[in-house]
Design a protein around this motif. Structure first.
Motif, mmCIF file in Angstrom:
data_model
loop_
_atom_site.group_PDB
_atom_site.id
_atom_site.type_symbol
_atom_site.label_atom_id
_atom_site.label_comp_id
_atom_site.label_asym_id
_atom_site.label_seq_id
_atom_site.Cartn_x
_atom_site.Cartn_y
_atom_site.Cartn_z
ATOM 1 N N TYR A 113 0.820 -1.225 0.000
ATOM 2 C CA TYR A 113 0.000 0.000 0.000
ATOM 3 C C TYR A 113 0.846 1.263 0.000
ATOM 4 C CZ TYR A 113 -3.734 3.267 1.042
ATOM 5 O OH TYR A 113 -4.623 4.311 0.961
ATOM 6 N N ASP A 114 1.882 1.287 0.811
ATOM 7 C CA ASP A 114 2.689 2.506 0.946
ATOM 8 C C ASP A 114 3.706 2.680 -0.177
ATOM 9 O OD1 ASP A 114 1.351 3.083 3.279
ATOM 10 O OD2 ASP A 114 2.892 2.217 4.584
ATOM 11 N N HIS A 115 4.124 1.565 -0.783
ATOM 12 C CA HIS A 115 5.147 1.642 -1.835
ATOM 13 C C HIS A 115 4.758 0.771 -3.030
ATOM 14 C CE1 HIS A 115 7.641 3.685 1.139
ATOM 15 N NE2 HIS A 115 7.396 2.694 1.970
ATOM 16 N N PRO A 116 3.692 1.132 -3.738
ATOM 17 C CA PRO A 116 3.275 0.336 -4.903
ATOM 18 C C PRO A 116 4.407 0.244 -5.928
ATOM 19 C CG PRO A 116 1.606 1.970 -4.327
ATOM 20 C CD PRO A 116 2.834 2.310 -3.544
ATOM 21 N N ALA A 117 4.576 -0.948 -6.491
ATOM 22 C CA ALA A 117 5.699 -1.183 -7.405
ATOM 23 C C ALA A 117 5.511 -0.511 -8.749
ATOM 24 C CB ALA A 117 5.902 -2.684 -7.606
ATOM 25 N N ASN A 118 4.257 -0.296 -9.158
ATOM 26 C CA ASN A 118 3.998 0.260 -10.482
ATOM 27 C C ASN A 118 2.598 0.879 -10.528
ATOM 28 O OD1 ASN A 118 2.120 -1.925 -10.913
ATOM 29 N ND2 ASN A 118 3.848 -3.230 -11.453
ATOM 30 N N PRO A 119 2.264 1.569 -11.601
ATOM 31 C CA PRO A 119 0.951 2.211 -11.699
ATOM 32 C C PRO A 119 -0.229 1.260 -11.536
ATOM 33 C CG PRO A 119 2.421 3.120 -13.353
ATOM 34 C CD PRO A 119 3.145 1.961 -12.725
ATOM 35 N N PHE A 120 -0.117 0.024 -12.051
ATOM 36 C CA PHE A 120 -1.236 -0.912 -11.908
ATOM 37 C C PHE A 120 -1.566 -1.149 -10.444
ATOM 38 C CE2 PHE A 120 -2.748 -5.155 -10.925
ATOM 39 C CZ PHE A 120 -3.929 -5.175 -11.643
ATOM 40 N N VAL A 121 -0.553 -1.414 -9.625
ATOM 41 C CA VAL A 121 -0.786 -1.673 -8.206
ATOM 42 C C VAL A 121 -1.387 -0.446 -7.541
ATOM 43 C CG1 VAL A 121 0.290 -2.295 -6.007
ATOM 44 C CG2 VAL A 121 1.080 -3.367 -8.124
ATOM 45 N N TYR A 122 -0.856 0.727 -7.880
ATOM 46 C CA TYR A 122 -1.372 1.973 -7.303
ATOM 47 C C TYR A 122 -2.863 2.120 -7.582
ATOM 48 C CZ TYR A 122 0.742 6.018 -4.986
ATOM 49 O OH TYR A 122 1.170 6.911 -4.048
ATOM 50 N N GLU A 123 -3.257 1.934 -8.835
ATOM 51 C CA GLU A 123 -4.649 2.139 -9.219
ATOM 52 C C GLU A 123 -5.551 1.033 -8.711
ATOM 53 O OE1 GLU A 123 -5.467 3.720 -13.181
ATOM 54 O OE2 GLU A 123 -3.301 3.870 -13.514
ATOM 55 N N PHE A 124 -5.035 -0.204 -8.637
ATOM 56 C CA PHE A 124 -5.882 -1.308 -8.193
ATOM 57 C C PHE A 124 -6.215 -1.221 -6.709
ATOM 58 C CE2 PHE A 124 -6.731 -5.707 -6.850
ATOM 59 C CZ PHE A 124 -7.820 -5.964 -7.673
ATOM 60 N N LEU A 125 -5.339 -0.609 -5.923
ATOM 61 C CA LEU A 125 -5.550 -0.552 -4.483
ATOM 62 C C LEU A 125 -6.478 0.578 -4.047
ATOM 63 C CD1 LEU A 125 -2.026 -1.444 -3.068
ATOM 64 C CD2 LEU A 125 -4.060 -2.870 -3.151
ATOM 65 N N GLY A 126 -7.127 1.239 -4.975
ATOM 66 C CA GLY A 126 -8.099 2.256 -4.596
ATOM 67 C C GLY A 126 -8.068 3.459 -5.512
ATOM 68 N N THR A 127 -8.952 4.412 -5.244
ATOM 69 C CA THR A 127 -9.043 5.625 -6.038
ATOM 70 C C THR A 127 -7.725 6.394 -5.988
ATOM 71 O OG1 THR A 127 -11.402 5.796 -5.536
ATOM 72 C CG2 THR A 127 -10.324 7.768 -6.381
ATOM 73 N N VAL A 128 -7.305 6.889 -7.138
ATOM 74 C CA VAL A 128 -6.061 7.647 -7.198
ATOM 75 C C VAL A 128 -6.213 8.765 -8.224
ATOM 76 C CG1 VAL A 128 -5.008 6.134 -8.933
ATOM 77 C CG2 VAL A 128 -3.541 7.432 -7.389
ATOM 78 N N ASN A 129 -5.615 9.902 -7.949
ATOM 79 C CA ASN A 129 -5.599 11.025 -8.879
ATOM 80 C C ASN A 129 -4.296 11.006 -9.675
ATOM 81 O OD1 ASN A 129 -8.059 12.659 -7.919
ATOM 82 N ND2 ASN A 129 -6.895 12.412 -6.018
ATOM 83 N N LEU A 130 -4.390 11.314 -10.959
ATOM 84 C CA LEU A 130 -3.206 11.363 -11.819
ATOM 85 C C LEU A 130 -2.925 12.809 -12.215
ATOM 86 C CD1 LEU A 130 -3.799 8.340 -14.240
ATOM 87 C CD2 LEU A 130 -2.706 8.375 -12.000
ATOM 88 N N PHE A 131 -1.668 13.206 -12.073
ATOM 89 C CA PHE A 131 -1.245 14.547 -12.458
ATOM 90 C C PHE A 131 0.017 14.442 -13.306
ATOM 91 C CE2 PHE A 131 -3.289 14.975 -8.290
ATOM 92 C CZ PHE A 131 -4.236 15.966 -8.543
ATOM 93 N N HIS A 132 0.160 15.397 -14.226
ATOM 94 C CA HIS A 132 1.432 15.511 -14.930
ATOM 95 C C HIS A 132 2.520 15.832 -13.914
ATOM 96 C CE1 HIS A 132 0.941 15.021 -19.187
ATOM 97 N NE2 HIS A 132 -0.103 15.836 -19.232
#
Length: 354
Positions: A225-244
């Motif tokens: 949760y605190d250190h997702p290995a890649n974007p897929f893990v980040y997004e799969f573990l819950g809502t996330v905002n993407l910024f440039h």
């Protein structure tokens, strides 16, 4: 009983269900296989159980290769999502079934079976249901009986395929906590499949995140949760905002994902995307450096949490923010209000989406 999977592959026609998966599970560990539908998690569980045969690779229990052994010779207990209890048998008969069908030379006496069944029913806190039939039990009770039945044969490894998937949210939450306490008591090496991120984070000692037949990340709940290995893990573990994000000399500039970049941005060396969770964004009444202008479009109160949807003023982007009720009341926010947002923490993946 430790489990080691080495370069395991399983195809169904052209579909790669498990694609070169390797992992090690320590003895006594409770491990979650987490991923979306079609990620290969259930196929991997069935391969470990012996319910499916791999195309290549090997499976070891305590450093002994059991890849070619029949399911009946692996010493595993399996709990299915839909219980698979025998409707015509009482609860006690269901729990003792695995013992009663053992070869005669290994079969305990009827008295020993009854004693063990009683002990297991006490363990799952359902000893008062011994003479009832599955149809007389709730879904949560049936699942606990299914678990007691799996434990009756003293498995070396306990495998659970989405054990709480057919239950309502309240019962699911109660059983998660119960399973964690039970595991701490019996210490059987256990692997369970789930697509529920909260379930995996709450119950497991380790989480193996899978996608398209491969392991995306393997670690403790905190690491994943605190250190997702890649974007897929980040997004799969819950809502996330993407910024440039633009990074130069270790400094990063975060902007809405569709914002016009300044001309000098082309000279910045490393573009990427910044991933920011909703609770990692501060809401401000006054502009600060690098803050993002936004308009509040929606307020949703969910128990102690307030979820906000804001429209970025720099780009056509919805930004999700979560606050506790106390902070929300302090800010005095209302729909239509213009405000400023500033991420407290972001994780940048360089080159992503650019």
């Amino acid at each position: 009983m430790s489990i080691e999977v080495r370069q395991l592959r399983k195809n169904f026609g052209d579909f790669k269900a498990v694609d070169n998966v390797s992992l090690s599970i320590k003895s006594g560990e409770l491990t979650a296989l987490l991923g979306p539908s079609g990620s290969g998690k259930t196929t991997l569980l069935r391969l470990i159980a012996g319910l499916e045969q791999s195309d290549s690779g090997s499976i070891l229990f305590n450093d002994e290769d059991i890849s070619d052994r029949h399911v009946s010779e692996r010493g595993v207990g399996f709990v299915f999502q839909h219980y698979a209890l025998f409707k015509h048998m009482t609860v006690a008969e269901n729990v003792g079934f695995g013992l009663s069908v053992k070869p005669k030379k290994f079969r305990p006496s009827n008295a020993e079976i009854q004693k063990k069944v009683q002990k297991l029913l006490e363990l799952v806190q359902l000893d008062w249901t011994a003479d009832r039939y599955p149809s007389q039990l709730s879904g949560g009770q049936r699942q606990r009986i299914a678990l007691a039945r799996a434990l009756a044969v003293e498995p070396k490894v306990l495998l659970l395929d989405e054990p709480f998937g057919a239950l309502d949210a309240k019962v699911r939450a109660e059983l998660r906590r119960w399973l964690r306490r039970l595991h701490d008591e019996i210490h059987v090496t256990s692997v369970f499949v789930t697509h529920d991120q909260e379930e995996a984070l709450e119950v497991a000692d380790r989480i193996v995140v899978m996608n398209k037949g491969r392991v995306e990340q393997d670690g403790t709940p905190e690491q994943v949760y605190d250190h997702p290995a890649n974007p897929f893990v980040y997004e799969f573990l819950g809502t996330v905002n993407l910024f440039h994000a633009r990074v130069r000399d270790g400094d990063q500039l975060v902007q809405p994902s569709s914002a016009d970049l300044p001309a000098e941005a082309a000279q910045l060396e490393q573009p990427g995307l910044a991933y920011v969770r909703p609770h990692e964004i501060d809401v401000l009444h006054a502009k600060e450096e690098d803050a993002i202008a936004a308009r509040l479009d929606l307020i949703t109160v969910v128990g102690p949490t307030v979820r906000l949807e804001l429209q970025s003023q720099q780009a056509d982007q919805i930004i999700h923010v979560e606050l506790d009720k106390t902070r929300f009341k302090q800010l005095g926010l209302s729909v239509g209000q213009h405000t400023w947002l500033k991420p407290r923490y972001s994780r940048v993946f360089l080159g992503e989406g650019i």
